[in-house]
Design an enzyme around this catalytic site. Structure first.
Site, PDB file in Angstrom:
ATOM      1  N   ASP A  38      58.853  69.583  14.859  1.00 25.51           N
ATOM      2  CA  ASP A  38      60.090  69.684  14.071  1.00 25.51           C
ATOM      3  C   ASP A  38      61.323  69.836  14.980  1.00 25.51           C
ATOM      4  OD1 ASP A  38      61.607  69.840  11.790  1.00 25.51           O
ATOM      5  OD2 ASP A  38      61.273  71.977  11.504  1.00 25.51           O
ATOM      6  N   HIS A  55      64.145  61.411  17.296  1.00 29.57           N
ATOM      7  CA  HIS A  55      62.729  61.051  17.126  1.00 29.57           C
ATOM      8  C   HIS A  55      62.199  60.392  18.407  1.00 29.57           C
ATOM      9  CE1 HIS A  55      62.912  62.303  13.049  1.00 29.57           C
ATOM     10  NE2 HIS A  55      63.685  61.319  12.633  1.00 29.57           N
ATOM     11  N   LEU A 149      39.848  64.563  24.599  1.00 32.41           N
ATOM     12  CA  LEU A 149      40.700  65.062  23.504  1.00 32.41           C
ATOM     13  C   LEU A 149      40.758  64.079  22.337  1.00 32.41           C
ATOM     14  CD1 LEU A 149      43.123  67.065  22.636  1.00 32.41           C
ATOM     15  CD2 LEU A 149      44.596  65.291  23.574  1.00 32.41           C
TER      16      LEU A 149
HETATM   17  C1  FPP Z   1      60.615  66.446  11.982  1.00 33.38           C
HETATM   18  O1  FPP Z   1      61.879  66.622  12.583  1.00 33.38           O
HETATM   19  C2  FPP Z   1      59.995  65.309  12.591  1.00 33.38           C
HETATM   20  C3  FPP Z   1      59.533  64.218  11.918  1.00 33.38           C
HETATM   21  C4  FPP Z   1      59.585  64.066  10.472  1.00 33.38           C
HETATM   22  C5  FPP Z   1      58.965  63.104  12.670  1.00 33.38           C
HETATM   23  C6  FPP Z   1      58.123  63.497  13.837  1.00 33.38           C
HETATM   24  C7  FPP Z   1      58.024  62.327  14.691  1.00 33.38           C
HETATM   25  C8  FPP Z   1      58.055  62.335  16.017  1.00 33.38           C
HETATM   26  C9  FPP Z   1      58.053  63.536  16.856  1.00 33.38           C
HETATM   27  C10 FPP Z   1      58.053  61.048  16.675  1.00 33.38           C
HETATM   28  C11 FPP Z   1      56.799  60.824  17.405  1.00 33.38           C
HETATM   29  C12 FPP Z   1      55.659  60.490  16.614  1.00 33.38           C
HETATM   30  C13 FPP Z   1      55.064  59.307  16.600  1.00 33.38           C
HETATM   31  C14 FPP Z   1      53.624  59.275  16.368  1.00 33.38           C
HETATM   32  C15 FPP Z   1      55.755  58.058  16.821  1.00 33.38           C
HETATM   33  P1  FPP Z   1      63.140  66.431  11.695  1.00 33.38           P
HETATM   34  O2  FPP Z   1      63.615  65.034  11.795  1.00 33.38           O
HETATM   35  O3  FPP Z   1      62.875  66.899  10.308  1.00 33.38           O
HETATM   36  O4  FPP Z   1      64.165  67.381  12.405  1.00 33.38           O
HETATM   37  P2  FPP Z   1      65.266  68.267  11.687  1.00 33.38           P
HETATM   38  O5  FPP Z   1      64.511  69.313  10.920  1.00 33.38           O
HETATM   39  O6  FPP Z   1      66.001  68.832  12.848  1.00 33.38           O
HETATM   40  O7  FPP Z   1      66.083  67.367  10.845  1.00 33.38           O
END
Ligand code: FPP
Length: 261
Positions: A38, A55, A149
């Site tokens: 997150d 991301h 893993l």
């Molecule tokens: C939450 O942060 C994150 C996500 C919904 C996406 C997680 C994805 C990645 C870490 C990219 C890598 C993964 C792959 C497999 C390509 P948020 O966007 O909700 O952050 P915020 O809470 O600060 O808005």
């Protein structure tokens, strides 16, 4: 000047990391670590960048954490990459995340394979865009026999949906007379979840300051130890994983019972 400061900073980080690597108990590494990745959006916003770049930076953290987990002998690493609720985000962001998943799998699969990592995914994969399903199938096939893993990507995953699916499976077994209602127990429920065959996570890591489960592994986290941090996922480094494991190793796990002294 900036280069000198960065070099000094990196040297200090390496020294801290080496110190932690020497501190962790290699005989008590969690078998299964779950991570809610997150904070990508906030990380990007603080830098005046679009969320998509948050991301993208999150993928770097994922790469580093998969590598370290594999090096220190973690058996399963389950990373929450896309929830059943994330479809509510703007179409552009959803589409960017799906493309990023494909790019990650295509770019990383060789390296993962070289490191003996088995790629797996949990969630309703059949609802993902076809290109994401294809990239996943390719990565599964390539790495299916790897003994190291297991990288478990939670994609279009929701804990409630997983439990609902398990209930449906079990209800249909009862319906068809394969089992009696009285025979339903924890084991059968475990066997009916997407995580069948995997141990429950011993450790859940949630960076970025929020303190909630967010519909992640609702059944499996019953006795999991939580490690929460204010660090945003794109800033999450090897050092943080080591800190989380050391914190886990210092805890007394009682599973509702008492420790015999
Ligand atoms: C939450 O942060 C994150 C996500 C919904 C996406 C997680 C994805 C990645 C870490 C990219 C890598 C993964 C792959 C497999 C390509 P948020 O966007 O909700 O952050 P915020 O809470 O600060 O808005």
């Amino acid at each position: 000047m900036l280069r000198k400061i960065t070099a000094l900073f990196n040297r200090k980080r390496m020294a801290d990391e080496n110190m932690l690597l020497q501190t962790i108990d290699r005989n008590n590494i969690p078998n299964h670590i779950a991570i809610i990745m997150d904070g990508n959006g906030r990380w990007a916003k603080r830098r005046g960048m679009p969320r998509s770049l948050g991301h993208r930076a999150g993928v770097e953290s994922l790469r580093n954490i998969v590598k370290l987990s594999s090096e220190i002998g973690v058996r399963y690493l389950t990373c929450y990459a896309f929830s059943t609720e994330n479809w509510k985000r703007p179409r552009d962001e959803v589409s960017y995340l799906m493309d990023l998943l494909v790019e990650y799998l295509e770019k990383e699969v060789e390296e993962l394979h070289k490191n003996n990592v088995r790629v797996n995914a949990i969630g309703c994969l059949e609802e993902l865009p076809q290109k994401a399903q294809d990239a996943l199938s390719k990565a599964f096939r390539k790495t299916e026999n790897n003994p190291g893993l297991t990288l478990n990507l939670a994609l279009n995953y929701g804990g409630r949906r997983e439990i609902t699916d398990a209930v449906k499976k079990i209800a249909s077994m009862v319906d068809q007379g394969q089992i009696k209602c009285e025979e339903i127990n924890d084991d059968l429920i475990n066997q009916s979840l997407y995580t069948f065959g995997m141990p429950d996570p011993e450790l859940l890591i949630r960076p970025s300051g929020d303190c909630r489960i967010s519909n992640f592994l609702l059944w499996q986290l019953a006795y999991t130890e939580f490690w929460l941090s204010d660090v945003m996922w794109p800033d999450f480094q090897r050092l943080h994983l080591l800190q989380a494991i050391i914190s886990y190793q210092q805890r007394e796990r009682r599973f509702g019972g008492l420790i015999k002294k």
